[in-house]
Scaffold this active site. Structure first.
Site, PDB file in Angstrom:
ATOM      1  N   GLY A  67      19.402  51.689  13.414  1.00  0.00           N
ATOM      2  CA  GLY A  67      19.909  52.689  13.586  1.00  0.00           C
ATOM      3  C   GLY A  67      19.687  53.568  14.584  1.00  0.00           C
ATOM      4  N   ARG A  87       7.988  48.894  17.877  1.00  0.00           N
ATOM      5  CA  ARG A  87       8.574  49.380  16.522  1.00  0.00           C
ATOM      6  C   ARG A  87       7.927  48.593  15.283  1.00  0.00           C
ATOM      7  NH1 ARG A  87      11.207  52.992  13.260  1.00  0.00           N
ATOM      8  NH2 ARG A  87      12.111  51.760  11.414  1.00  0.00           N
ATOM      9  N   TRP A 132      44.940  54.391  35.683  1.00  0.00           N
ATOM     10  CA  TRP A 132      43.723  54.164  35.516  1.00  0.00           C
ATOM     11  C   TRP A 132      43.007  54.167  37.123  1.00  0.00           C
ATOM     12  CZ3 TRP A 132      41.320  54.044  31.298  1.00  0.00           C
ATOM     13  CH2 TRP A 132      41.929  54.081  30.228  1.00  0.00           C
ATOM     14  N   GLY A 191      49.723  46.121  34.343  1.00  0.00           N
ATOM     15  CA  GLY A 191      48.259  45.951  34.306  1.00  0.00           C
ATOM     16  C   GLY A 191      47.757  44.703  34.898  1.00  0.00           C
ATOM     17  N   SER A 192      47.647  43.603  33.754  1.00  0.00           N
ATOM     18  CA  SER A 192      47.248  42.394  34.182  1.00  0.00           C
ATOM     19  C   SER A 192      48.275  41.657  35.109  1.00  0.00           C
ATOM     20  CB  SER A 192      46.884  41.532  33.109  1.00  0.00           C
ATOM     21  OG  SER A 192      45.735  41.931  32.346  1.00  0.00           O
ATOM     22  N   GLU A 226      39.120  45.305  36.838  1.00  0.00           N
ATOM     23  CA  GLU A 226      39.129  44.581  37.979  1.00  0.00           C
ATOM     24  C   GLU A 226      39.527  43.189  37.438  1.00  0.00           C
ATOM     25  OE1 GLU A 226      36.636  44.995  41.208  1.00  0.00           O
ATOM     26  OE2 GLU A 226      36.270  47.036  41.155  1.00  0.00           O
ATOM     27  N   THR A 260      40.642  41.552  33.410  1.00  0.00           N
ATOM     28  CA  THR A 260      40.116  41.301  32.090  1.00  0.00           C
ATOM     29  C   THR A 260      39.540  40.015  32.304  1.00  0.00           C
ATOM     30  OG1 THR A 260      42.093  40.285  31.382  1.00  0.00           O
ATOM     31  CG2 THR A 260      42.119  42.618  30.907  1.00  0.00           C
TER      32      THR A 260
HETATM   33  N1  CAA Z   1      43.437  35.962  47.592  1.00  0.00           N
HETATM   34  C1  CAA Z   1      44.470  35.785  48.333  1.00  0.00           C
HETATM   35  N2  CAA Z   1      45.511  35.661  47.854  1.00  0.00           N
HETATM   36  C2  CAA Z   1      45.785  35.246  46.432  1.00  0.00           C
HETATM   37  C3  CAA Z   1      44.739  35.590  45.688  1.00  0.00           C
HETATM   38  C4  CAA Z   1      43.417  35.937  46.229  1.00  0.00           C
HETATM   39  N3  CAA Z   1      42.369  35.993  45.469  1.00  0.00           N
HETATM   40  N4  CAA Z   1      45.289  35.461  44.453  1.00  0.00           N
HETATM   41  C5  CAA Z   1      46.605  35.398  44.620  1.00  0.00           C
HETATM   42  N5  CAA Z   1      46.736  35.188  45.872  1.00  0.00           N
HETATM   43  C6  CAA Z   1      48.137  34.862  46.494  1.00  0.00           C
HETATM   44  C7  CAA Z   1      48.777  33.588  45.920  1.00  0.00           C
HETATM   45  O1  CAA Z   1      48.072  32.446  46.981  1.00  0.00           O
HETATM   46  C8  CAA Z   1      50.175  33.769  46.099  1.00  0.00           C
HETATM   47  O2  CAA Z   1      50.412  33.524  47.403  1.00  0.00           O
HETATM   48  P1  CAA Z   1      52.190  33.029  48.213  1.00  0.00           P
HETATM   49  O3  CAA Z   1      52.965  33.719  47.181  1.00  0.00           O
HETATM   50  O4  CAA Z   1      52.079  33.264  49.281  1.00  0.00           O
HETATM   51  O5  CAA Z   1      51.847  31.537  47.352  1.00  0.00           O
HETATM   52  C9  CAA Z   1      50.457  35.328  45.661  1.00  0.00           C
HETATM   53  O6  CAA Z   1      49.093  36.149  46.064  1.00  0.00           O
HETATM   54  C10 CAA Z   1      50.818  35.359  44.161  1.00  0.00           C
HETATM   55  O7  CAA Z   1      49.865  34.688  43.533  1.00  0.00           O
HETATM   56  P2  CAA Z   1      50.153  34.318  42.036  1.00  0.00           P
HETATM   57  O8  CAA Z   1      51.105  33.787  41.887  1.00  0.00           O
HETATM   58  O9  CAA Z   1      48.824  33.819  41.361  1.00  0.00           O
HETATM   59  O10 CAA Z   1      50.191  35.798  41.153  1.00  0.00           O
HETATM   60  P3  CAA Z   1      50.541  36.184  39.760  1.00  0.00           P
HETATM   61  O11 CAA Z   1      51.631  37.291  39.681  1.00  0.00           O
HETATM   62  O12 CAA Z   1      50.668  35.002  38.881  1.00  0.00           O
HETATM   63  O13 CAA Z   1      48.945  36.927  39.206  1.00  0.00           O
HETATM   64  C11 CAA Z   1      46.894  37.496  38.590  1.00  0.00           C
HETATM   65  C12 CAA Z   1      47.817  36.468  39.435  1.00  0.00           C
HETATM   66  C13 CAA Z   1      45.520  36.680  38.746  1.00  0.00           C
HETATM   67  C14 CAA Z   1      47.017  37.435  37.270  1.00  0.00           C
HETATM   68  C15 CAA Z   1      46.932  38.716  39.181  1.00  0.00           C
HETATM   69  O14 CAA Z   1      48.063  39.592  38.888  1.00  0.00           O
HETATM   70  C16 CAA Z   1      45.593  39.336  38.556  1.00  0.00           C
HETATM   71  O15 CAA Z   1      44.613  39.577  39.342  1.00  0.00           O
HETATM   72  N6  CAA Z   1      45.846  40.481  37.648  1.00  0.00           N
HETATM   73  C17 CAA Z   1      44.847  41.458  37.468  1.00  0.00           C
HETATM   74  C18 CAA Z   1      44.945  42.721  38.078  1.00  0.00           C
HETATM   75  C19 CAA Z   1      43.343  43.521  38.256  1.00  0.00           C
HETATM   76  O16 CAA Z   1      42.541  42.841  38.360  1.00  0.00           O
HETATM   77  N7  CAA Z   1      43.711  44.800  37.945  1.00  0.00           N
HETATM   78  C20 CAA Z   1      42.829  45.837  38.017  1.00  0.00           C
HETATM   79  C21 CAA Z   1      42.893  46.733  39.139  1.00  0.00           C
HETATM   80  S1  CAA Z   1      41.679  47.804  39.491  1.00  0.00           S
HETATM   81  C22 CAA Z   1      41.030  48.423  38.350  1.00  0.00           C
HETATM   82  O17 CAA Z   1      40.792  47.850  37.345  1.00  0.00           O
HETATM   83  C23 CAA Z   1      41.248  50.015  38.203  1.00  0.00           C
HETATM   84  C24 CAA Z   1      40.161  50.507  39.263  1.00  0.00           C
HETATM   85  O18 CAA Z   1      40.138  51.603  39.772  1.00  0.00           O
HETATM   86  C25 CAA Z   1      38.468  50.115  39.141  1.00  0.00           C
END
Ligand code: CAA
Length: 397
Positions: free
Chosen positions: A356, A280, A168, A141-142, A379, A381
């Site tokens: 209420g 109210r 999800w 997830g995250s 999108e 947490t």
């Molecule tokens: N734009 C472009 N590149 C990005 C970026 C961004 N915003 N964020 C990270 N990157 C790149 C980094 O630069 C890095 O690149 P390099 O390997 O070339 O250096 C690479 O991506 C990896 O970045 P991180 O090391 O920061 O990645 P991480 O594994 O530590 O994860 C995180 C970071 C922010 C926690 C990410 O995993 C995240 O956003 N998690 C939450 C996911 C999420 O929002 N899920 C919801 C899905 S959609 C939904 O809710 C359902 C729906 O249908 C609506």
């Protein structure tokens, strides 16, 4: 006076007559078509296909998509203003709208080939078909990069065979096309993830159980299973191995939409509270004459307007990034974090002011409170947004 950001770049937001006409048209539509049905669809959990089609006819399902691909050819401000108006009426409708607009169309416009855009954007931007975005898995997830699903290139090099379970997926039960993120090279970690364009009518695409949810009940959410699904190589979106960056880039845009959605539901809850505080009666007068209610109104209004400015700040940052080629990740995360927390605070206080009656399904604030809760989760947490903001500020990864 022109205000500048920390780099000295002027901050401007160009609200035109076209934007104002759009707001009026969307507000009228929402009052006539969405508000009267919102409660019943929340109760039944049915997908509101008819009103979604009507939003498509109005050009709302692909607001920033150029007209040549079936969209409205407008800008991010137009998207945000629309999201606010639709979310004020019903968060479920705005969720469906946001997935089509930002999670699906934005990624395709940015990373798709001309052929992919022709085939996969037009039916979604017109609302004729429904799009979805599939990143999350039961155990991912995250920590989105740790996915278990796999795509393996066949011997002929013509198709990727995809296996695994996604969870999800917003609009999953009804989606015609998906942007899917899955692992093509597990040894490479996040650089082994690839994005694919998926047709839901192909063998091996299996819709799983629909999630029973606390709120946004008319926005359908489900698992999707891929069982030897054969995806043609021409349906790779962007480059092989660039999927994680595409997913994150798309979420930057998506998070501004969720911030606008949070602002919309907060606005609705605030308006209902103001009305209730004026009418109210208790202890010989309207409850709005009491300082404890006045304090709530003052704090709610302040949070609401601060959230609005955070959303506009993110819109301006996105506009700047489009010119400079930079990112607006921090501003999008700050807007989503602040607006979703504000929405939760405001809808909670709205229930409290209504007493209420606020806890009763006879008043819409009960639904606003349940619906607002998701904005702190999907999108990314609030905890993930804080992680993104802090890492960017500290220059960490
Ligand atoms: N734009 C472009 N590149 C990005 C970026 C961004 N915003 N964020 C990270 N990157 C790149 C980094 O630069 C890095 O690149 P390099 O390997 O070339 O250096 C690479 O991506 C990896 O970045 P991180 O090391 O920061 O990645 P991480 O594994 O530590 O994860 C995180 C970071 C922010 C926690 C990410 O995993 C995240 O956003 N998690 C939450 C996911 C999420 O929002 N899920 C919801 C899905 S959609 C939904 O809710 C359902 C729906 O249908 C609506």
């Amino acid at each position: 006076m022109v205000i500048a950001d920390q780099t000295g770049t002027p901050l401007t937001l160009n609200m035109t007559d076209e934007h104002e006409a759009l707001v009026q048209a969307v507000r009228n539509f929402a009052q006539k078509e969405i508000i009267p049905i919102a409660e019943a669809y929340d109760e039944s959990g049915e997908f509101p296909l008819d009103t979604v089609k009507k939003m498509g006819e109005m050009g709302l399902m692909g607001i920033e998509v150029p007209e040549e691909y079936g969209g409205a050819g407008m800008d991010t401000l137009a998207y945000v203003l629309t999201m606010v108006e639709i979310a004020k009426a019903d968060v479920s409708h705005s969720t469906i709208l946001s997935v089509n607009n930002s999670l699906y169309c934005h990624g395709l416009m940015k990373f798709g080939t001309e052929e992919q855009k022709q085939k996969y954007i037009t039916p979604i931007a017109t609302g004729e078909k429904i799009g979805a975005y599939s990143l999350t898995e039961p155990m991912s997830g995250s920590d989105a990069a740790t996915m278990a699903s796999r795509a393996v290139l066949n011997e002929a090099g013509t198709h990727y065979i995809i296996n695994g379970t996604k969870s999800w997926v917003t609009s999953g039960p009804v989606a015609d096309h998906l942007v899917l993120f899955t692992m093509t090279d597990p040894d490479k970690g996040n650089r082994g993830i690839t994005a694919f364009l998926i047709d839901a009518d192909q063998p091996g695409f299996v819709r799983g159980k629909k999630e029973p949810k606390l709120g946004i009940r008319a926005s359908a959410t489900s698992e999707i299973r891929f069982e030897d699904y054969a995806c043609p190589v021409e349906n790779v979106l962007g480059k092989v191995g660039d999927g994680f960056k595409i997913a994150m880039t798309v979420l930057d845009a998506g998070r501004i939409g969720i911030a606008a959605q949070a602002l919309g539901v907060a606005e609705a809850a605030y308006a209902a509270s103001l009305d209730y505080a004026r009418t109210r009666q208790a202890f010989g007068g309207p409850i709005g004459q009491f300082q404890m209610i006045q304090q709530k109104i003052a704090d709610m209004k302040t949070q609401l307007e601060a959230a609005r400015l955070m959303v506009y700040n993110a819109v301006m940052a996105k506009g700047r990034a489009a010119q400079t080629g930079g990112r607006y990740t921090t501003e999008a995360s700050m807007a989503k974090l602040f607006a979703s927390e504000a929405a939760m605070y405001i809808t909670d206080e709205a229930v409290q002011i209504h007493g209420g009656m606020g806890y009763s399904k006879e008043m819409p604030v009960e639904r606003y409170y349940r619906d607002a809760r998701i904005t702190r989760i999907y999108e990314g947490t609030s905890e993930v947004q804080r992680m993104v903001i802090a890492r960017n500020e500290l220059g960490l990864r």
